[in-house]
Design a protein around this motif. Structure first.
Motif, PDB file in Angstrom:
ATOM      1  N   GLY A 175       0.730  -1.099  -0.131  1.00  0.00           N
ATOM      2  CA  GLY A 175       0.255   0.067  -0.097  1.00  0.00           C
ATOM      3  C   GLY A 175       0.772   1.460   0.201  1.00  0.00           C
ATOM      4  N   LYS A 176       1.946   1.403   0.186  1.00  0.00           N
ATOM      5  CA  LYS A 176       3.087   2.144   0.158  1.00  0.00           C
ATOM      6  C   LYS A 176       4.032   2.125  -2.050  1.00  0.00           C
ATOM      7  CE  LYS A 176       3.539   2.231   4.859  1.00  0.00           C
ATOM      8  NZ  LYS A 176       4.947   2.027   6.046  1.00  0.00           N
ATOM      9  N   MET A 177       4.019   3.876  -1.258  1.00  0.00           N
ATOM     10  CA  MET A 177       4.585   4.247  -3.443  1.00  0.00           C
ATOM     11  C   MET A 177       6.282   3.924  -1.960  1.00  0.00           C
ATOM     12  SD  MET A 177       5.574   5.348  -5.829  1.00  0.00           S
ATOM     13  CE  MET A 177       4.102   6.341  -6.060  1.00  0.00           C
ATOM     14  N   SER A 178       7.221   2.896  -2.863  1.00  0.00           N
ATOM     15  CA  SER A 178       8.644   2.962  -2.021  1.00  0.00           C
ATOM     16  C   SER A 178       9.788   3.165  -2.942  1.00  0.00           C
ATOM     17  CB  SER A 178       8.406   1.705  -1.138  1.00  0.00           C
ATOM     18  OG  SER A 178       7.868   1.608  -0.318  1.00  0.00           O
ATOM     19  N   LEU A 179      10.568   3.929  -2.693  1.00  0.00           N
ATOM     20  CA  LEU A 179      11.918   3.781  -3.163  1.00  0.00           C
ATOM     21  C   LEU A 179      13.013   2.539  -3.599  1.00  0.00           C
ATOM     22  CD1 LEU A 179      13.838   4.708  -5.152  1.00  0.00           C
ATOM     23  CD2 LEU A 179      15.013   5.995  -3.075  1.00  0.00           C
ATOM     24  N   LEU A 180      12.904   1.809  -4.053  1.00  0.00           N
ATOM     25  CA  LEU A 180      13.822   0.472  -3.465  1.00  0.00           C
ATOM     26  C   LEU A 180      15.460   0.830  -4.456  1.00  0.00           C
ATOM     27  CD1 LEU A 180      13.540  -2.058  -3.192  1.00  0.00           C
ATOM     28  CD2 LEU A 180      13.525  -3.308  -4.879  1.00  0.00           C
ATOM     29  N   SER A 181      16.340   0.965  -3.514  1.00  0.00           N
ATOM     30  CA  SER A 181      17.615   1.409  -4.014  1.00  0.00           C
ATOM     31  C   SER A 181      18.725   0.708  -3.722  1.00  0.00           C
ATOM     32  CB  SER A 181      17.926   2.654  -3.233  1.00  0.00           C
ATOM     33  OG  SER A 181      18.816   3.660  -4.197  1.00  0.00           O
ATOM     34  N   GLY A 182      20.049   0.782  -3.810  1.00  0.00           N
ATOM     35  CA  GLY A 182      21.107  -0.141  -3.005  1.00  0.00           C
ATOM     36  C   GLY A 182      22.408   0.327  -4.413  1.00  0.00           C
ATOM     37  N   ASN A 183      23.201  -0.583  -3.799  1.00  0.00           N
ATOM     38  CA  ASN A 183      24.675  -0.748  -4.797  1.00  0.00           C
ATOM     39  C   ASN A 183      23.935  -1.710  -5.951  1.00  0.00           C
ATOM     40  OD1 ASN A 183      26.783  -0.725  -1.768  1.00  0.00           O
ATOM     41  ND2 ASN A 183      26.667   0.867  -3.160  1.00  0.00           N
ATOM     42  N   SER A 184      24.889  -1.656  -6.903  1.00  0.00           N
ATOM     43  CA  SER A 184      24.511  -2.415  -7.757  1.00  0.00           C
ATOM     44  C   SER A 184      24.929  -4.102  -7.642  1.00  0.00           C
ATOM     45  CB  SER A 184      25.179  -2.521  -9.136  1.00  0.00           C
ATOM     46  OG  SER A 184      25.435  -1.660  -9.840  1.00  0.00           O
ATOM     47  N   GLY A 185      23.866  -5.040  -8.074  1.00  0.00           N
ATOM     48  CA  GLY A 185      24.548  -6.403  -7.427  1.00  0.00           C
ATOM     49  C   GLY A 185      24.120  -6.169  -6.460  1.00  0.00           C
ATOM     50  N   SER A 220      15.410   4.704 -14.302  1.00  0.00           N
ATOM     51  CA  SER A 220      14.467   4.985 -13.617  1.00  0.00           C
ATOM     52  C   SER A 220      13.017   4.383 -14.159  1.00  0.00           C
ATOM     53  CB  SER A 220      13.936   5.694 -12.170  1.00  0.00           C
ATOM     54  OG  SER A 220      15.935   6.369 -12.140  1.00  0.00           O
ATOM     55  N   GLU A 221      12.412   3.016 -13.143  1.00  0.00           N
ATOM     56  CA  GLU A 221      10.976   2.945 -12.995  1.00  0.00           C
ATOM     57  C   GLU A 221      10.242   2.663 -11.916  1.00  0.00           C
ATOM     58  OE1 GLU A 221       8.819  -0.021 -16.887  1.00  0.00           O
ATOM     59  OE2 GLU A 221      10.600  -0.533 -15.588  1.00  0.00           O
ATOM     60  N   LEU A 222       8.305   2.678 -11.891  1.00  0.00           N
ATOM     61  CA  LEU A 222       7.670   2.832 -11.278  1.00  0.00           C
ATOM     62  C   LEU A 222       7.239   1.488 -11.358  1.00  0.00           C
ATOM     63  CD1 LEU A 222       5.254   4.579  -9.567  1.00  0.00           C
ATOM     64  CD2 LEU A 222       4.353   2.973 -10.879  1.00  0.00           C
ATOM     65  N   LEU A 223       7.006   0.216 -10.873  1.00  0.00           N
ATOM     66  CA  LEU A 223       6.775  -0.512 -10.815  1.00  0.00           C
ATOM     67  C   LEU A 223       5.301  -1.162  -9.933  1.00  0.00           C
ATOM     68  CD1 LEU A 223       9.495  -2.711 -11.461  1.00  0.00           C
ATOM     69  CD2 LEU A 223       8.137  -2.343 -13.638  1.00  0.00           C
ATOM     70  N   ASP A 224       3.955  -1.878 -10.034  1.00  0.00           N
ATOM     71  CA  ASP A 224       2.731  -1.613  -9.697  1.00  0.00           C
ATOM     72  C   ASP A 224       3.385  -3.097  -8.719  1.00  0.00           C
ATOM     73  OD1 ASP A 224       1.178   0.826  -9.878  1.00  0.00           O
ATOM     74  OD2 ASP A 224       0.762   0.540 -11.887  1.00  0.00           O
ATOM     75  N   LEU A 225       2.796  -3.162  -7.574  1.00  0.00           N
ATOM     76  CA  LEU A 225       2.863  -4.563  -6.581  1.00  0.00           C
ATOM     77  C   LEU A 225       1.314  -4.840  -6.889  1.00  0.00           C
ATOM     78  CD1 LEU A 225       4.682  -2.760  -3.259  1.00  0.00           C
ATOM     79  CD2 LEU A 225       5.477  -5.044  -5.649  1.00  0.00           C
TER      80      LEU A 225
END
Length: 312
Positions: A175-185, A220-225
């Motif tokens: 139910g939230k708009m979340s950024l998913l981030s991190g180092n490559s790999g 960057s892209e938004l993906l619906d859950l």
């Protein structure tokens, strides 16, 4: 027309229109680029924008609605430019790994400090738990979980390979708009494929020579859950340079340092050398983790010429 930016390729942005009529690929009006001349991407995924269309020309993004928050970092190759990673977030989930590749605590702390500065709640997801297979790694994981949990950050341990811990992440994202981030790999693409089976995001390898991830996501892209909510997938980053941190405010973005700083003898204490500094005392006593304090110092030491006012 108004809509939500769901993809940014650098050349085009894709906007999901509010009226339900679908999505359109848009160019950016030149004035937006001029206003964001220090910004590599004046329009970010998560932005609410005004779309203008005239005749047979391609639609353009004419204006950006005010953002309630965003995550920003200094561009790695252009130290005087910055990149808006995503906007209008309910939370940011930072995916980290202890091995294959190793995520440094400096990277983690700089990301978390930026989230604090721009009022984005943050969650830590320790991925590749299945590779934590030695006593040393298990002890390291327990110590890091304790450090960040004690500060107040939600912490998840999981494995995108085995699926362990995936339900905990689903609960956090629901139910939230979340950024998913991190180092490559670190496994962001594998996590997305686990959460959204029909996403078919390409999974990359980790360099055996440098033990670092290689980019698979290029925009960057938004993906619906499936269960509601959405995640914003972004290219992996190697380093996280901070922007707009005034020296006197850096401590505000480390909650445990800020809480203890009220006990310092001097109101303008930098927590580096002053007599009667409660923060330095807490570090010596182990009440503040040395790794967190080291990250705090690393931000203080950044080139003062790279400090700017908030761009938006």
């Amino acid at each position: 027309m108004k809509g939500l930016v769901i993809k940014n390729t650098g050349s085009w942005v894709t906007v999901r229109l509010d009226d339900g009529s679908g999505v359109v690929n848009c160019k950016m009006r030149g004035v937006l680029r001029l206003k964001g001349m220090r910004c590599t991407n004046p329009v970010a995924v998560g932005d609410i924008v005004q779309v203008e269309s005239k005749g047979g020309d391609a639609p353009v993004v004419g204006a950006i609605e005010p953002r309630r928050n965003y995550i920003i970092r200094r561009s790695s190759n252009l130290s005087k430019e910055f990149q808006i990673i995503a906007a209008n977030l309910d939370q940011a989930v930072l995916v980290v790994t202890l091995t294959n590749p190793v995520t440094s605590t400096t990277f983690i702390d700089r990301f978390l400090a930026t989230a604090e500065a721009y009022q984005v709640p943050a969650v830590l997801a320790f991925n590749k738990e299945d590779l934590v297979n030695t006593d040393e790694l298990r002890q390291q994981l327990d110590e890091l979980k304790a450090i960040y949990s004690d500060v107040g950050y939600p912490v998840i341990t999981m494995s995108a390979t085995t699926g362990d811990g995936a339900d905990s992440l689903r609960d956090v994202l629901s139910g939230k708009m979340s950024l998913l981030s991190g180092n490559s790999g670190v496994g962001k693409s594998s996590i997305i494929n686990l959460l959204i089976p029909d996403a078919h995001v390409r999974v990359g390898d980790v360099s055996h020579t440098h033990h670092k991830g290689m980019h698979t996501t290029t925009f960057s892209e938004l993906l619906d859950l499936p269960g509601g909510g959405a995640i914003i997938d972004t290219p992996g980053v190697k380093a996280f340079g901070t922007i707009d941190f005034e020296r006197a405010e850096v401590a505000h973005y480390f909650p445990e340092i800020f809480n203890i700083s009220s006990e310092c003898r001097f109101n303008n204490c930098t927590h580096t050398h002053e007599p009667g500094c409660a923060v330095c005392e807490a570090v010596e006593q182990g009440r503040i983790a040395i790794s967190r304090y080291t990250s705090y110092l690393s931000i203080l030491d950044e080139d003062p010429n790279n400090k700017y006012r908030k761009p938006f």
